[in-house]
Design a protein around this motif. Structure first.
Motif, short mmCIF file in Angstrom:
data_model
loop_
_atom_site.label_atom_id
_atom_site.label_comp_id
_atom_site.label_asym_id
_atom_site.label_seq_id
_atom_site.Cartn_x
_atom_site.Cartn_y
_atom_site.Cartn_z
N UNK A 193 0.84 -1.19 0.00
CA UNK A 193 0.00 0.00 0.00
C UNK A 193 0.88 1.25 0.00
N UNK A 194 0.40 2.28 -0.68
CA UNK A 194 1.14 3.53 -0.79
C UNK A 194 1.13 4.30 0.53
N UNK A 195 2.28 4.87 0.87
CA UNK A 195 2.38 5.71 2.06
C UNK A 195 1.43 6.89 1.98
N UNK A 196 1.10 7.32 0.75
CA UNK A 196 0.21 8.47 0.55
C UNK A 196 -1.19 8.21 1.10
N UNK A 197 -1.55 6.95 1.30
CA UNK A 197 -2.90 6.64 1.78
C UNK A 197 -3.13 7.13 3.21
N UNK A 198 -2.05 7.41 3.94
CA UNK A 198 -2.22 7.97 5.29
C UNK A 198 -2.87 9.35 5.22
N UNK A 199 -2.77 10.00 4.08
CA UNK A 199 -3.35 11.33 3.91
C UNK A 199 -4.83 11.26 3.55
N UNK A 200 -5.29 10.08 3.13
CA UNK A 200 -6.67 9.91 2.68
C UNK A 200 -7.57 9.46 3.83
N UNK A 201 -8.88 9.55 3.61
CA UNK A 201 -9.83 9.16 4.65
C UNK A 201 -9.76 7.66 4.91
N UNK A 202 -10.17 7.20 6.09
CA UNK A 202 -10.18 5.76 6.38
C UNK A 202 -11.01 4.96 5.38
N UNK A 203 -12.10 5.56 4.86
CA UNK A 203 -12.92 4.86 3.88
C UNK A 203 -12.15 4.58 2.60
N UNK A 204 -11.31 5.51 2.18
CA UNK A 204 -10.53 5.31 0.96
C UNK A 204 -9.39 4.33 1.20
N UNK A 205 -8.82 4.34 2.39
CA UNK A 205 -7.81 3.34 2.73
C UNK A 205 -8.43 1.94 2.67
N UNK A 206 -9.62 1.80 3.22
CA UNK A 206 -10.29 0.50 3.19
C UNK A 206 -10.60 0.08 1.75
N UNK A 207 -11.02 1.02 0.94
CA UNK A 207 -11.31 0.72 -0.46
C UNK A 207 -10.09 0.14 -1.17
N UNK A 208 -8.92 0.74 -0.96
CA UNK A 208 -7.71 0.26 -1.63
C UNK A 208 -7.33 -1.12 -1.11
N UNK A 209 -7.45 -1.34 0.19
CA UNK A 209 -7.15 -2.67 0.76
C UNK A 209 -8.07 -3.72 0.14
N UNK A 210 -9.36 -3.42 0.06
CA UNK A 210 -10.31 -4.37 -0.54
C UNK A 210 -9.97 -4.60 -2.01
N UNK A 211 -9.65 -3.53 -2.72
CA UNK A 211 -9.30 -3.62 -4.14
C UNK A 211 -8.14 -4.60 -4.35
N UNK A 212 -7.10 -4.43 -3.56
CA UNK A 212 -5.94 -5.30 -3.72
C UNK A 212 -6.26 -6.73 -3.31
N UNK A 213 -7.08 -6.90 -2.30
CA UNK A 213 -7.46 -8.26 -1.88
C UNK A 213 -8.34 -8.95 -2.91
#
Length: 239
Positions: A184-204
């Motif tokens: 996961x990109x370090x830049x995701x710390x700047x995004x909302x928790x909902x968008x972090x979850x979206x990327x995690x689900x996407x990769x899974x």
């Protein structure tokens, strides 16, 4: 019509007024991509292919190139931070005001209300301030990502063997299907928790389907019905 800079390992071909950065490599096939951050067109080519063949290839892909150049950039460039008092620091979808605090025993970063406090002893360089904030981002992500993986593994019926966080210029995340490892990109710390979850689900979801095809989209709709809206919020492409 096209113009060309003097030939070297990397040089530029201008085709239909679009500059294409050409890099000669020990590869077998031509690779073309549009950088969604800088909107640069880049082409990697085997040494044996002539410029004339490359120009013909670029002409053939011109529709695809223009389509991608017309899209919004993956991430709008952020203003250069000087890491001074009052600088706006993005975190979890919001913006915090940076406060520098002298006299601490060691370098550290913490949240106090709407402020991000960067503590240090006496003197600290700009690069060290940046590293301290990146370390803060990394710690946050490494604390949150396992919770999301644990939440979604039984729902999605997949298993993630390993995850990591690193700087990425053009991607929010990647998935190694064989090793069941996601980055996961370090830049995701700047995004909302909902968008972090979206990327995690996407990769899974890639553990079910490697390609971004209809089957992949069906899985995304099954697990996150509002995934298209979240993707628009993230304003970019995920690989």
């Amino acid at each position: 019509m096209f113009n060309r800079k003097p030939k070297r390992e990397s040089y530029t071909l201008v085709v239909n007024e679009i500059p294409v950065l050409v890099t000669r490599k020990k590869i077998k096939t031509i690779r073309l991509k549009v950088n969604r951050v800088s909107l640069e067109v880049k082409l990697s080519s085997p040494f044996k292919i002539s410029d004339e063949e490359l120009i013909a290839f670029i002409h053939q892909k011109m529709g695809w190139i223009k389509k991608h150049l017309s899209k919004p950039p993956l991430q709008l460039p952020e203003p250069d931070l000087k890491y001074e008092n009052g600088d706006s620091i993005p975190f979890k979808g919001g913006n915090y005001s940076l406060k520098l605090q002298h006299g601490a025993k060691k370098i550290g970063v913490n949240i106090q209300g709407s402020d991000i406090i960067l503590s240090f002893r006496n003197i600290i360089t700009q690069s060290r301030k940046e590293k301290a904030l990146n370390d803060f981002y990394r710690i946050y992500l490494k604390n949150e990502i396992p919770k999301l993986i644990e939440k979604w593994e039984p729902i999605m019926k997949v298993s993630v063997n390993e995850f990591g966080v690193k700087k990425m210029k053009t991607r929010w995340g990647t998935c190694n299907i064989r090793d069941k490892r996601i980055w996961l990109s370090l830049e995701l710390a700047k995004k909302s928790p909902e968008l972090l979850e979206y990327v995690v689900v996407h990769e899974m979801v890639h553990l079910h389907e490697r390609l971004h095809n209809q089957r992949f989209k069906n899985f995304m709709t099954q697990f996150l019905p509002n995934w298209k809206e979240l993707q628009k919020q993230l304003n970019g492409r995920i690989d």
